[in-house]
Design an enzyme around this catalytic site. Structure first.
Site, PDB file in Angstrom:
ATOM      1  CG  PHE A 157      -1.639   1.285   1.472  1.00  6.99           C
ATOM      2  CD1 PHE A 157      -2.841   1.561   0.845  1.00  6.99           C
ATOM      3  CD2 PHE A 157      -1.117   2.229   2.353  1.00  6.99           C
ATOM      4  CE1 PHE A 157      -3.505   2.753   1.082  1.00  6.99           C
ATOM      5  CE2 PHE A 157      -1.770   3.416   2.601  1.00  6.99           C
ATOM      6  CZ  PHE A 157      -2.968   3.675   1.963  1.00  6.99           C
ATOM      7  CG  ASP A 158       3.822   1.461   2.889  1.00  6.98           C
ATOM      8  OD1 ASP A 158       3.598   0.416   2.257  1.00  6.98           O
ATOM      9  OD2 ASP A 158       4.492   1.470   3.935  1.00  6.98           O
TER      10      ASP A 158
END
Length: 457
Positions: free
Chosen positions: A205-206
């Site tokens: 995600f990041d």
């Protein structure tokens, strides 16, 4: 990759207004899954550090990812004991899903997260969020790979981390140094625009958020950190690495095909408040000039290499025509994407056709220069030919930029305001996340990601 949202434009970078009484300036999210042992000492240590050192109101949010042990009860007790602590429960796993859910609903103007093991020294927290509060940067990340960072970890994790970041640099042209450090922050107004474009709900995600932010023109601030590896980490390295590589392929494919609307996110000239009163300055001119010059330098070198190669098999006119034709196609494609921000395949053929017209003008200039040289000198040297061609190409370059800007890639009319996404129903989130008032911007709640049955984290 999501392409159905209309996130609108990134906001201008401004110093955050003074928060009202009781409104936190910072919301630190701690995503956890079965961390009943480490959660309480982590939150107490973080709370003590923020109370002693952080000059603004803050909140600590424990985001429980469907834990099956006593983690929810520990989080609830901490929330009952400490006014600045809030517990939030998700019934699905995924660190990215937890961050998306809490960040998209938080009323704090600066959003951060850190791993529950607190491997990163907390003295880096204020330097992490200060550039976001001041308006200097849009995102901030802790970096274990900076020269001044001090890191204690095993050789295997060191090799994996550096290899992963080399893959990101080679495949996605990422310029940030450390994608995996669990120590990041983002301005809420920027998160509201970026989160709808981030698809992953797990550990990638990041990384995906950083890649898209960088491509959209966001400023990413990096903070060297002191970091000590947690030997009891429950992260499955092989499974996480496999999912990360799948994510790299998916994002790389989306960027290559132009399926992401990142061109709508790039800030135009004038994002600095001091520039807003300027008049008679075409939008994006400074950025386009820099991009065009960079592409032009590379194209000229490419052209000269081609010309030198073709010159061994034919006369100067033929070598010039072939080298200019090949470099013109590459130049039009590069300027289309990098200088004028046109993505996707729409209009690509028309742009290349118009680029060939521009190429014809350049060919006329360079061919005329060579003809004049041959008329003046019966047998000009190779270095003399190159010097004449460089001068002719410089003149053609100025004309090419003007034609590209005014005819091939004219400025598109500004898009209208993006429609707001419907607010979530009352009661769907805890009380601290129901307020959406802001002194400078109307935010858009972000829809939660669809459930991914492959996500086992």
């Amino acid at each position: 990759m999501r392409t159905d949202s209309s996130p609108g434009s990134l906001p201008a970078r401004e110093h955050l207004p003074a928060a009202g009484a009781g409104t936190p300036a910072l919301d630190v999210v701690i995503p956890v899954y079965n961390e009943e042992k480490d959660l309480r000492p982590c939150v107490l240590r973080l709370h003590d550090h923020l109370t002693r050192t952080f000059p603004y109101a803050f909140r600590i949010t424990v985001a429980d990812n469907a834990s099956t042990d006593a983690t929810p009860h520990v989080a609830a007790r901490l929330a009952a004991e400490l006014a600045e602590v809030t517990a939030f429960r998700l019934e699905q796993k995924g660190r990215g899903r937890a961050l998306r859910t809490v960040w998209s609903a938080s009323d704090a103007p600066v959003l951060a997260y850190m791993d529950v093991d607190l491997s990163t020294d907390l003295n880096a927290l204020l330097p992490l969020v200060a550039p976001l509060i001041s308006g200097h940067s849009d995102l901030a990340i802790g970096s274990r790979l900076a020269r001044s960072s001090r890191v204690v970890r095993g050789a295997k994790r060191e090799f994996i981390s550096r290899s992963y970041n080399l893959i990101l640099r080679g495949s996605l042209q990422a310029r940030f140094s450390d994608a995996q450090c669990g120590f990041k922050a983002i301005r809420r107004d920027v998160a509201q625009v970026l989160l709808p474009l981030v698809e992953d709900t797990g550990w990638f995600f990041d990384t995906e958020m950083l890649v898209l932010a960088e491509r959209a023109g966001c400023r990413i601030h990096e903070v060297p950190v002191d970091w000590v590896d947690d030997p009891d980490s429950t992260v499955h390295i092989v499974k996480t690495a496999t999912e990360d590589l799948k994510g790299v392929w998916r994002v790389g494919k989306a960027l290559a095909t132009g399926s992401l609307p990142l061109d709508r996110l790039a800030r135009p000239f004038g994002d600095d408040p001091r520039d807003r009163d300027l008049t008679d300055v075409p939008q994006g001119l400074a950025r386009q000039l820099v991009g065009f010059c960079a592409v032009g330098v590379l194209s000229t070198l490419f052209y000269l290499l081609l010309y030198s190669g073709f010159r061994h098999f034919g006369g100067s006119q033929l070598a010039n025509a072939l080298a200019l034709l090949v470099s013109a196609v590459a130049n039009t494609a590069a300027n289309r994407r990098l200088t004028f921000g046109v993505r996707g395949r729409g209009g690509a053929v028309r742009h290349q056709a118009q680029g060939l017209v521009v190429f014809g003008i350049g060919l006329a200039l360079t061919a005329g220069s060579l003809a004049a040289l041959n008329a003046a000198t019966a047998d000009p040297g190779h270095s003399t030919e190159l010097a004449v061609l460089i001068a002719a190409n410089l003149a053609a370059t100025v004309l090419r930029f003007l034609l590209f800007r005014a005819w091939v890639f004219p400025d598109a009319p500004p898009a209208g305001d993006a429609p707001l996404i419907a607010d979530p129903p009352d009661g769907a989130l805890p009380e601290p996340y129901r307020s959406w008032s802001d002194a400078t911007v109307r935010l858009q709640p972000v829809p939660h990601a669809d459930t991914d049955p492959r996500d086992g984290r």
